[in-house]
Design a protein around this motif. Sequence first.
Motif, PDB file in Angstrom:
ATOM      1  N   ALA A 118       0.880  -1.199  -0.010  1.00  0.00           N
ATOM      2  CA  ALA A 118       0.091  -0.023  -0.068  1.00  0.00           C
ATOM      3  C   ALA A 118       0.803   1.219  -0.125  1.00  0.00           C
ATOM      4  O   ALA A 118       0.666   2.345  -0.679  1.00  0.00           O
ATOM      5  N   LEU A 119       1.913   1.456   0.851  1.00  0.00           N
ATOM      6  CA  LEU A 119       2.808   2.340   0.860  1.00  0.00           C
ATOM      7  C   LEU A 119       3.684   2.677  -0.418  1.00  0.00           C
ATOM      8  O   LEU A 119       3.952   3.754  -0.731  1.00  0.00           O
ATOM      9  N   ARG A 120       4.155   1.360  -1.281  1.00  0.00           N
ATOM     10  CA  ARG A 120       4.508   1.623  -2.513  1.00  0.00           C
ATOM     11  C   ARG A 120       3.606   2.222  -3.524  1.00  0.00           C
ATOM     12  O   ARG A 120       3.851   3.147  -4.323  1.00  0.00           O
ATOM     13  N   GLN A 121       2.432   1.919  -3.132  1.00  0.00           N
ATOM     14  CA  GLN A 121       1.324   2.551  -4.112  1.00  0.00           C
ATOM     15  C   GLN A 121       1.204   4.366  -3.941  1.00  0.00           C
ATOM     16  O   GLN A 121       0.990   5.128  -4.625  1.00  0.00           O
ATOM     17  N   VAL A 122       1.343   4.524  -2.589  1.00  0.00           N
ATOM     18  CA  VAL A 122       1.362   6.043  -2.200  1.00  0.00           C
ATOM     19  C   VAL A 122       2.562   6.463  -2.687  1.00  0.00           C
ATOM     20  O   VAL A 122       2.644   7.799  -3.250  1.00  0.00           O
ATOM     21  N   GLU A 123       3.966   5.983  -2.575  1.00  0.00           N
ATOM     22  CA  GLU A 123       4.928   6.497  -3.020  1.00  0.00           C
ATOM     23  C   GLU A 123       4.865   6.882  -4.785  1.00  0.00           C
ATOM     24  O   GLU A 123       5.284   7.719  -5.324  1.00  0.00           O
ATOM     25  N   SER A 124       4.341   5.716  -5.479  1.00  0.00           N
ATOM     26  CA  SER A 124       4.087   5.889  -6.959  1.00  0.00           C
ATOM     27  C   SER A 124       3.187   6.974  -7.192  1.00  0.00           C
ATOM     28  O   SER A 124       3.421   7.790  -8.233  1.00  0.00           O
ATOM     29  N   HIS A 125       2.271   7.043  -6.502  1.00  0.00           N
ATOM     30  CA  HIS A 125       1.322   8.138  -6.625  1.00  0.00           C
ATOM     31  C   HIS A 125       2.057   9.710  -6.403  1.00  0.00           C
ATOM     32  O   HIS A 125       1.823  10.758  -7.305  1.00  0.00           O
ATOM     33  N   LEU A 126       2.681   9.739  -5.176  1.00  0.00           N
ATOM     34  CA  LEU A 126       3.443  10.961  -5.099  1.00  0.00           C
ATOM     35  C   LEU A 126       4.487  11.435  -5.928  1.00  0.00           C
ATOM     36  O   LEU A 126       4.808  12.605  -6.507  1.00  0.00           O
ATOM     37  N   LEU A 127       5.290  10.213  -6.658  1.00  0.00           N
ATOM     38  CA  LEU A 127       6.335  10.624  -7.761  1.00  0.00           C
ATOM     39  C   LEU A 127       5.670  10.425  -9.129  1.00  0.00           C
ATOM     40  O   LEU A 127       6.398  10.209 -10.055  1.00  0.00           O
ATOM     41  N   GLY A 128       4.389  10.531  -9.219  1.00  0.00           N
ATOM     42  CA  GLY A 128       3.688  10.361 -10.461  1.00  0.00           C
ATOM     43  C   GLY A 128       3.962  11.364 -11.518  1.00  0.00           C
ATOM     44  O   GLY A 128       3.914  10.999 -12.658  1.00  0.00           O
TER      45      GLY A 128
END
Length: 197
Positions: A118-128
């Motif tokens: 879930a946190l990897r998805q957060v990171e991917s969104h933040l670095l989108g």
Amino acid sequence: MTGASHRPDRPDPLDDDLGWMLGIVFRGYVRAAEHALTDFPGGPRGYQLLTAASNGPARNQGAIAEEIGIDRTVLTYLIDDLERPGFVARRADPADRRNRLVEVTDAGRAAWEQRRLALRQVESHLLGALTPTESAALRSLLQKVACSAQAVDPLRDLCEVVTQVQADPAPAARRNGAAAARSGRTATPRARRSRPD
């Protein structure tokens, strides 16, 4: 960058203000991470504790508190929070019966892995806004800056651990095999920690 008051003939002081940029990114990450961990025992700090305890053999509470930069008293409450759903267990240290070792259970490892994704998805969104190459470069540069900053004010030298893990393409397989041979449970490779405080 800051709005209507910006004049094109005068550079915006925030355009190159590292503190402002880090603050914006940090706040965005913290908000999203707190949402992803909203029902996790202890929230982001509980996740950090589980991350630290998931790496290698069981360690005492003092060592974990030092590694993640949490007061020992606060850590005790976090361990209590993680112990209730059966994510961790305390046991006496055979080398020093006054110490309690913190072990991650199979349920704790499963919960950690789920939240890590879930946190990897957060990171991917933040670095989108970045390409995959830019994202990898940013992570590499931030790691370099973080290791340099930690050398000035160390909690524990985790940078060496990260470097060793990156240099070895299959540390998890060896750790999993060694852990299974020792105790019948699987080990999980360390995720890089995040510090929301």
